[in-house]
Design a protein around this motif. Sequence first.
Motif, PDB file in Angstrom:
ATOM      1  N   PRO A 185      45.284  26.977  53.199  1.00  0.00           N
ATOM      2  CA  PRO A 185      44.445  27.345  53.943  1.00  0.00           C
ATOM      3  C   PRO A 185      44.684  27.941  55.429  1.00  0.00           C
ATOM      4  N   GLN A 186      45.437  28.276  55.952  1.00  0.00           N
ATOM      5  CA  GLN A 186      45.522  29.156  57.292  1.00  0.00           C
ATOM      6  C   GLN A 186      45.157  30.975  56.517  1.00  0.00           C
ATOM      7  N   GLY A 187      44.877  30.848  55.526  1.00  0.00           N
ATOM      8  CA  GLY A 187      44.517  32.050  55.476  1.00  0.00           C
ATOM      9  C   GLY A 187      45.066  33.930  54.399  1.00  0.00           C
ATOM     10  N   TRP A 188      46.302  32.871  53.724  1.00  0.00           N
ATOM     11  CA  TRP A 188      46.904  34.207  53.389  1.00  0.00           C
ATOM     12  C   TRP A 188      47.725  33.774  51.689  1.00  0.00           C
ATOM     13  N   LEU A 189      47.897  34.708  51.341  1.00  0.00           N
ATOM     14  CA  LEU A 189      48.740  34.525  49.485  1.00  0.00           C
ATOM     15  C   LEU A 189      50.273  33.741  49.862  1.00  0.00           C
ATOM     16  N   GLU A 190      50.186  33.380  49.392  1.00  0.00           N
ATOM     17  CA  GLU A 190      51.629  32.351  49.617  1.00  0.00           C
ATOM     18  C   GLU A 190      52.413  34.205  48.481  1.00  0.00           C
ATOM     19  N   PRO A 191      53.941  33.948  48.990  1.00  0.00           N
ATOM     20  CA  PRO A 191      54.596  35.069  48.100  1.00  0.00           C
ATOM     21  C   PRO A 191      54.633  34.602  46.402  1.00  0.00           C
ATOM     22  N   GLY A 192      54.806  35.475  45.573  1.00  0.00           N
ATOM     23  CA  GLY A 192      55.002  35.516  44.462  1.00  0.00           C
ATOM     24  C   GLY A 192      53.446  35.652  44.089  1.00  0.00           C
ATOM     25  N   THR A 193      52.449  35.227  44.522  1.00  0.00           N
ATOM     26  CA  THR A 193      50.880  35.485  44.088  1.00  0.00           C
ATOM     27  C   THR A 193      50.799  36.313  43.296  1.00  0.00           C
ATOM     28  N   ALA A 194      49.943  36.089  42.058  1.00  0.00           N
ATOM     29  CA  ALA A 194      49.328  37.750  41.628  1.00  0.00           C
ATOM     30  C   ALA A 194      48.275  37.926  41.071  1.00  0.00           C
ATOM     31  N   ILE A 195      47.940  39.105  41.904  1.00  0.00           N
ATOM     32  CA  ILE A 195      46.281  39.693  41.441  1.00  0.00           C
ATOM     33  C   ILE A 195      46.594  40.159  40.448  1.00  0.00           C
ATOM     34  N   HIS A 196      45.084  39.859  38.977  1.00  0.00           N
ATOM     35  CA  HIS A 196      45.579  40.357  37.553  1.00  0.00           C
ATOM     36  C   HIS A 196      44.043  41.139  38.113  1.00  0.00           C
ATOM     37  N   ARG A 197      44.162  41.250  37.005  1.00  0.00           N
ATOM     38  CA  ARG A 197      43.077  42.605  36.971  1.00  0.00           C
ATOM     39  C   ARG A 197      41.875  41.997  36.878  1.00  0.00           C
ATOM     40  N   GLU A 198      41.305  40.744  36.092  1.00  0.00           N
ATOM     41  CA  GLU A 198      40.691  39.926  36.221  1.00  0.00           C
ATOM     42  C   GLU A 198      40.073  39.365  37.440  1.00  0.00           C
ATOM     43  N   ASP A 199      40.394  39.684  38.881  1.00  0.00           N
ATOM     44  CA  ASP A 199      40.742  39.218  39.744  1.00  0.00           C
ATOM     45  C   ASP A 199      40.237  39.753  40.479  1.00  0.00           C
ATOM     46  N   LEU A 200      40.172  41.421  40.244  1.00  0.00           N
ATOM     47  CA  LEU A 200      39.753  42.926  40.658  1.00  0.00           C
ATOM     48  C   LEU A 200      38.100  42.677  40.684  1.00  0.00           C
ATOM     49  N   GLU A 201      38.187  42.421  39.061  1.00  0.00           N
ATOM     50  CA  GLU A 201      36.999  42.553  38.729  1.00  0.00           C
ATOM     51  C   GLU A 201      36.110  41.602  39.409  1.00  0.00           C
ATOM     52  N   THR A 202      36.320  40.267  39.699  1.00  0.00           N
ATOM     53  CA  THR A 202      35.704  38.803  40.583  1.00  0.00           C
ATOM     54  C   THR A 202      35.506  39.232  42.160  1.00  0.00           C
ATOM     55  N   MET A 203      36.123  39.836  42.417  1.00  0.00           N
ATOM     56  CA  MET A 203      35.978  40.259  43.824  1.00  0.00           C
ATOM     57  C   MET A 203      35.196  41.370  43.797  1.00  0.00           C
ATOM     58  N   GLU A 204      34.843  42.149  42.687  1.00  0.00           N
ATOM     59  CA  GLU A 204      34.386  43.565  43.145  1.00  0.00           C
ATOM     60  C   GLU A 204      32.496  42.454  42.708  1.00  0.00           C
ATOM     61  N   LYS A 205      32.484  41.919  42.177  1.00  0.00           N
ATOM     62  CA  LYS A 205      31.329  40.811  42.330  1.00  0.00           C
ATOM     63  C   LYS A 205      31.188  39.779  43.772  1.00  0.00           C
ATOM     64  N   LEU A 206      32.400  38.815  44.824  1.00  0.00           N
ATOM     65  CA  LEU A 206      32.295  38.646  45.440  1.00  0.00           C
ATOM     66  C   LEU A 206      31.931  39.644  46.708  1.00  0.00           C
ATOM     67  N   GLU A 207      32.590  40.712  46.492  1.00  0.00           N
ATOM     68  CA  GLU A 207      31.898  41.716  48.154  1.00  0.00           C
ATOM     69  C   GLU A 207      30.708  42.605  46.986  1.00  0.00           C
ATOM     70  N   HIS A 208      29.951  42.746  46.149  1.00  0.00           N
ATOM     71  CA  HIS A 208      29.044  43.688  46.112  1.00  0.00           C
ATOM     72  C   HIS A 208      29.675  44.418  45.556  1.00  0.00           C
ATOM     73  N   VAL A 209      30.835  45.247  45.687  1.00  0.00           N
ATOM     74  CA  VAL A 209      30.930  46.288  45.206  1.00  0.00           C
ATOM     75  C   VAL A 209      31.181  47.309  43.869  1.00  0.00           C
ATOM     76  N   LYS A 210      31.619  48.340  43.177  1.00  0.00           N
ATOM     77  CA  LYS A 210      32.083  48.518  41.725  1.00  0.00           C
ATOM     78  C   LYS A 210      32.915  49.918  42.191  1.00  0.00           C
ATOM     79  N   VAL A 211      34.078  50.015  41.459  1.00  0.00           N
ATOM     80  CA  VAL A 211      34.960  50.754  41.453  1.00  0.00           C
ATOM     81  C   VAL A 211      35.010  51.712  40.742  1.00  0.00           C
ATOM     82  N   ALA A 212      34.571  53.063  41.456  1.00  0.00           N
ATOM     83  CA  ALA A 212      34.342  54.331  40.589  1.00  0.00           C
ATOM     84  C   ALA A 212      35.743  55.475  41.319  1.00  0.00           C
ATOM     85  N   PRO A 213      35.205  56.272  39.816  1.00  0.00           N
ATOM     86  CA  PRO A 213      36.288  57.191  40.305  1.00  0.00           C
ATOM     87  C   PRO A 213      36.431  57.957  41.434  1.00  0.00           C
ATOM     88  N   GLY A 214      37.759  58.122  41.538  1.00  0.00           N
ATOM     89  CA  GLY A 214      38.364  58.909  42.750  1.00  0.00           C
ATOM     90  C   GLY A 214      38.376  58.064  44.361  1.00  0.00           C
TER      91      GLY A 214
END
Length: 335
Positions: A185-214
């Motif tokens: 609730p304070q706005g941070w991830l607790e130590p040990g929280t893992a961000i997986h490949r699927e999480d990055l793909e989810t964030m692409e959708k949330l932020e309306h971005v697409k990672v590209a070469p370079g």
Amino acid sequence: MRILVIGLIVLGVAVSIPYAQSQNNARPTIANEEDFRRAMKELSNWGRWGADDELGAANLITPAKRKQALALAKEGVAISLAHDVAQEKAEDAPFVLERTLNEVTETGTTDRYQYTGTYHGVVHSHLDAVDCHVMYEGKGYNGRSMEDIKAAGGCPKGNITALKDGVVTRAILFDATRLPGKATPQGWLEPGTAIHREDLETMEKLEHVKVAPGDVILLYTGRWKRRAEKGPWGRDTGFAGYHADVAYFLKERGVSFIGCDGPNDVIPTGFPLTLTTPLHRLALVAMGVDIFDNLDFERAVEHARQLNRYEFLFSAAPLRIALGTGSPLNPLAIF
């Protein structure tokens, strides 16, 4: 003619099978040491840009890519992505910068800067050189050997001066606190929280971005916000960060650099103690993807939230230190 047609059909089947497997079968994971060893081979960029290459995935930042990135400076707002250099020891800062003021006269003064130990670690904002700092089985990116490093008294190839002209490209800031169920609730991830490949793909959708070469991808976990609220903590407590399986995302998308507001690898990693910082090894050693450690995104993430825009022009330049394994630095986000 019949033999030629049959040969072409067989060849077509041989080519299409791996593609079908990659599209239909479950994607490879990195859940144990065996998976890690396989990934080190599968994701390797050794020789991709030549046997003497020192840039690794930074080769994907072309002049055209830089010109595209420059167009992202729409508001003309520049924000530092570095944290203040630690000058006092703390749980996460065993080594600090000693700043000594020399004699003060009527005409001015000077000061002396000296680290008590390495700037590598979990507190100083810095960039790892693609070679030498991290190795696997005695070798760095593109097969540089530990024997060569010892003989040179530093990093003979792929050292930090390979990036003397700086890094200018597009960056995407992934705000991991937006992921459902990840943040406190304070706005941070607790130590040990893992961000997986699927999480990055989810964030692409949330932020309306697409990672590209370079691209540079940057991960906000709220590390410095938590530190300001609860005080510093050491490596043993852990850090939120990328899981090793993010390596497949980096290779698929052609990412040139990664960064985080912590040491990038989630800690604990979930792997044996003999296999420390698996993502560092996969990124630096196998793929030649350079790493920005311990950046500070607090101001940048607030600005990105206000604009609802998480892509921007990224600029960074290391110190020109011959044979150096990395460099402290102050990257900029330019919105």
